[in-house]
Motif scaffolding. Structure first.
Motif, PDB file in Angstrom:
ATOM      1  N   ASP A 110      -4.742 -13.129   2.844  1.00 31.40           N
ATOM      2  CA  ASP A 110      -3.438 -12.871   2.236  1.00 31.40           C
ATOM      3  C   ASP A 110      -3.479 -11.636   1.334  1.00 31.40           C
ATOM      4  O   ASP A 110      -2.476 -11.236   0.769  1.00 31.40           O
ATOM      5  CB  ASP A 110      -2.994 -14.079   1.387  1.00 31.40           C
ATOM      6  CG  ASP A 110      -2.569 -15.244   2.267  1.00 31.40           C
ATOM      7  OD1 ASP A 110      -2.497 -15.064   3.496  1.00 31.40           O
ATOM      8  OD2 ASP A 110      -2.325 -16.329   1.723  1.00 31.40           O
ATOM      9  N   LEU A 111      -4.649 -11.086   1.199  1.00 32.46           N
ATOM     10  CA  LEU A 111      -4.817  -9.938   0.309  1.00 32.46           C
ATOM     11  C   LEU A 111      -4.971  -8.667   1.153  1.00 32.46           C
ATOM     12  O   LEU A 111      -6.009  -8.445   1.774  1.00 32.46           O
ATOM     13  CB  LEU A 111      -6.067 -10.171  -0.543  1.00 32.46           C
ATOM     14  CG  LEU A 111      -6.330  -9.223  -1.690  1.00 32.46           C
ATOM     15  CD1 LEU A 111      -5.149  -9.168  -2.652  1.00 32.46           C
ATOM     16  CD2 LEU A 111      -7.575  -9.662  -2.447  1.00 32.46           C
ATOM     17  N   MET A 112      -3.905  -7.858   1.201  1.00 32.19           N
ATOM     18  CA  MET A 112      -3.926  -6.685   2.065  1.00 32.19           C
ATOM     19  C   MET A 112      -4.975  -5.663   1.626  1.00 32.19           C
ATOM     20  O   MET A 112      -5.544  -4.945   2.438  1.00 32.19           O
ATOM     21  CB  MET A 112      -2.536  -6.037   2.125  1.00 32.19           C
ATOM     22  CG  MET A 112      -1.484  -6.903   2.773  1.00 32.19           C
ATOM     23  SD  MET A 112      -1.899  -7.420   4.457  1.00 32.19           S
ATOM     24  CE  MET A 112      -2.199  -9.177   4.244  1.00 32.19           C
ATOM     25  N   SER A 113      -5.246  -5.611   0.306  1.00 30.49           N
ATOM     26  CA  SER A 113      -6.297  -4.714  -0.197  1.00 30.49           C
ATOM     27  C   SER A 113      -7.615  -4.987   0.520  1.00 30.49           C
ATOM     28  O   SER A 113      -8.347  -4.065   0.880  1.00 30.49           O
ATOM     29  CB  SER A 113      -6.524  -4.950  -1.690  1.00 30.49           C
ATOM     30  OG  SER A 113      -5.392  -4.615  -2.423  1.00 30.49           O
TER      31      SER A 113
ATOM     32  N   GLY B 155       0.099  -8.818  -2.375  1.00 34.94           N
ATOM     33  CA  GLY B 155      -1.063  -8.580  -1.512  1.00 34.94           C
ATOM     34  C   GLY B 155      -1.893  -7.363  -1.881  1.00 34.94           C
ATOM     35  O   GLY B 155      -2.809  -6.984  -1.160  1.00 34.94           O
ATOM     36  N   PHE B 156      -1.561  -6.743  -3.032  1.00 34.55           N
ATOM     37  CA  PHE B 156      -2.307  -5.549  -3.451  1.00 34.55           C
ATOM     38  C   PHE B 156      -2.817  -5.714  -4.879  1.00 34.55           C
ATOM     39  O   PHE B 156      -2.686  -6.776  -5.468  1.00 34.55           O
ATOM     40  CB  PHE B 156      -1.419  -4.309  -3.327  1.00 34.55           C
ATOM     41  CG  PHE B 156      -1.130  -3.967  -1.901  1.00 34.55           C
ATOM     42  CD1 PHE B 156      -1.985  -3.146  -1.179  1.00 34.55           C
ATOM     43  CD2 PHE B 156      -0.032  -4.509  -1.257  1.00 34.55           C
ATOM     44  CE1 PHE B 156      -1.741  -2.865   0.149  1.00 34.55           C
ATOM     45  CE2 PHE B 156       0.216  -4.238   0.076  1.00 34.55           C
ATOM     46  CZ  PHE B 156      -0.634  -3.404   0.780  1.00 34.55           C
ATOM     47  N   GLY B 157      -3.429  -4.656  -5.400  1.00 37.80           N
ATOM     48  CA  GLY B 157      -3.882  -4.701  -6.784  1.00 37.80           C
ATOM     49  C   GLY B 157      -5.188  -5.449  -6.967  1.00 37.80           C
ATOM     50  O   GLY B 157      -5.443  -6.047  -8.004  1.00 37.80           O
ATOM     51  N   ALA B 158      -6.038  -5.416  -5.942  1.00 35.80           N
ATOM     52  CA  ALA B 158      -7.328  -6.110  -6.027  1.00 35.80           C
ATOM     53  C   ALA B 158      -8.429  -5.195  -6.553  1.00 35.80           C
ATOM     54  O   ALA B 158      -9.585  -5.584  -6.626  1.00 35.80           O
ATOM     55  CB  ALA B 158      -7.721  -6.663  -4.670  1.00 35.80           C
TER      56      ALA B 158
ATOM     57  N   ASN C 271       5.604  -9.702   3.886  1.00 40.85           N
ATOM     58  CA  ASN C 271       6.387  -8.540   3.464  1.00 40.85           C
ATOM     59  C   ASN C 271       6.073  -7.371   4.399  1.00 40.85           C
ATOM     60  O   ASN C 271       5.175  -7.477   5.238  1.00 40.85           O
ATOM     61  CB  ASN C 271       6.164  -8.189   1.969  1.00 40.85           C
ATOM     62  CG  ASN C 271       4.735  -7.781   1.658  1.00 40.85           C
ATOM     63  OD1 ASN C 271       4.150  -6.954   2.350  1.00 40.85           O
ATOM     64  ND2 ASN C 271       4.168  -8.364   0.604  1.00 40.85           N
TER      65      ASN C 271
ATOM     66  N   MET D 143      -9.395  -2.429  -5.033  1.00 41.52           N
ATOM     67  CA  MET D 143     -10.167  -1.915  -3.893  1.00 41.52           C
ATOM     68  C   MET D 143      -9.649  -0.557  -3.421  1.00 41.52           C
ATOM     69  O   MET D 143     -10.264   0.090  -2.592  1.00 41.52           O
ATOM     70  CB  MET D 143     -10.087  -2.895  -2.712  1.00 41.52           C
ATOM     71  CG  MET D 143     -10.665  -4.273  -2.979  1.00 41.52           C
ATOM     72  SD  MET D 143     -12.344  -4.220  -3.563  1.00 41.52           S
ATOM     73  CE  MET D 143     -13.127  -3.517  -2.120  1.00 41.52           C
TER      74      MET D 143
ATOM     75  N   LEU E 165       1.043 -14.157   3.900  1.00 39.02           N
ATOM     76  CA  LEU E 165       1.815 -13.209   3.087  1.00 39.02           C
ATOM     77  C   LEU E 165       2.918 -12.610   3.961  1.00 39.02           C
ATOM     78  O   LEU E 165       2.653 -12.188   5.079  1.00 39.02           O
ATOM     79  CB  LEU E 165       0.897 -12.092   2.581  1.00 39.02           C
ATOM     80  CG  LEU E 165       1.543 -11.057   1.666  1.00 39.02           C
ATOM     81  CD1 LEU E 165       1.789 -11.640   0.285  1.00 39.02           C
ATOM     82  CD2 LEU E 165       0.687  -9.809   1.548  1.00 39.02           C
TER      83      LEU E 165
END
Lengths: 118, 140
Positions: free
Chosen positions: A32-35, B105-108, A53, B110, A51
């Motif tokens: 679920d984490l696109m990063s 889904g961002f801000g990890a 979006n 990376m 997720l």
């Protein structure tokens, strides 16, 4: 694994890209984490995610993925479907949770991305 | 130098939904130019991460991609708050992103390390209160 086989295993609905179900995917990424998808996934993979979006579609595009599976009965909006259609991606939707979906694909022969070393 | 191709994009700062449009366009352009898929992938990932960063942290900016015979250069310039400690920002997992961004889904933490990983050179110059400029090159 053919996308049509994944659809069968996950009892998934095809939300777009019906004409591309004959394509193959060679690995899978459940996240679920696109990063992390951007940092660790391999290409020609399928992305399984809860997720919803437009960045999910753009992330898949950047990674040369050709299929996205939305798990846990998540329903993507029209903007997401439209973007996926424009770029010839297949979108599947399954009622199964992420863990079960990944497990089904894995036990039927679809590999994961390689192990991540720090 | 006159043979270089230049693509220039305004990256809107207040619109997370449209973030990444420039990167998608660049990927398409590079495909049309016939570049190797691995090169295209590296440029796309680095630029997309940068574009997302500009939207999340800097209120948008300008992205420019220069295609020369020797390299593809990505220049990202914003007038955002600047990066206080670049070395710290480069560490995998370090992030100042809000919970809202994380829920998207961002801000990890990376993004910057992944930009560095996918390019051959990367230079960051940043001044607090003035903005940040990142220049990345993928050699051909």
């Amino acid at each position: 694994m053919k996308i049509s086989k994944m659809q069968e295993l996950l009892e998934a609905k095809v939300l777009c890209g019906e004409e591309f179900l004959g394509r193959h995917v060679y690995s899978a990424c459940g996240c679920d984490l696109m990063s992390d998808v951007l940092a660790f996934a391999k290409d020609q993979a399928v992305l399984l995610t809860g997720l919803v979006n437009t960045q999910v579609v753009r992330t898949a595009l950047m990674m040369d993925m050709n299929c996205i599976v939305f798990v846990r009965s998540k329903k993507p909006g029209d903007d997401i479907i439209k973007l996926a259609e424009e770029h010839e991606l297949v979108i599947l939707s399954t009622d199964k949770p992420l863990y079960v979906s990944c497990g089904l694909l894995y036990t039927n022969g679809l590999a994961g991305s390689k192990e991540v070393k720090k | 130098m006159s043979d270089n191709l230049i693509f220039r994009f305004e990256v809107l700062g207040n619109d997370f939904t449209s973030a990444g449009q420039a990167s998608v366009q660049v990927k398409k352009n590079l495909r049309q130019l016939g570049f190797d898929s691995e090169i295209i992938r590296r440029v796309s990932i680095a630029m997309y991460e940068g574009e997302i960063n500009m939207v999340i942290h800097a209120g948008g900016g300008v992205a420019e991609v220069i295609v020369s015979e020797e390299y593809i250069e990505i220049i990202l310039e914003d007038t955002g708050p600047g990066i206080k400690d670049i070395e710290q920002a480069m560490q995998a997992g370090y992030s100042t992103a809000s919970d809202t961004i994380r829920s998207l889904g961002f801000g990890a933490g990376m993004g910057l390390p992944n930009m560095k990983k996918n390019t051959d050179t990367m230079e960051i110059t940043s001044t607090i209160g003035v903005g940040t400029r990142i220049v990345m090159r993928v050699l051909l």
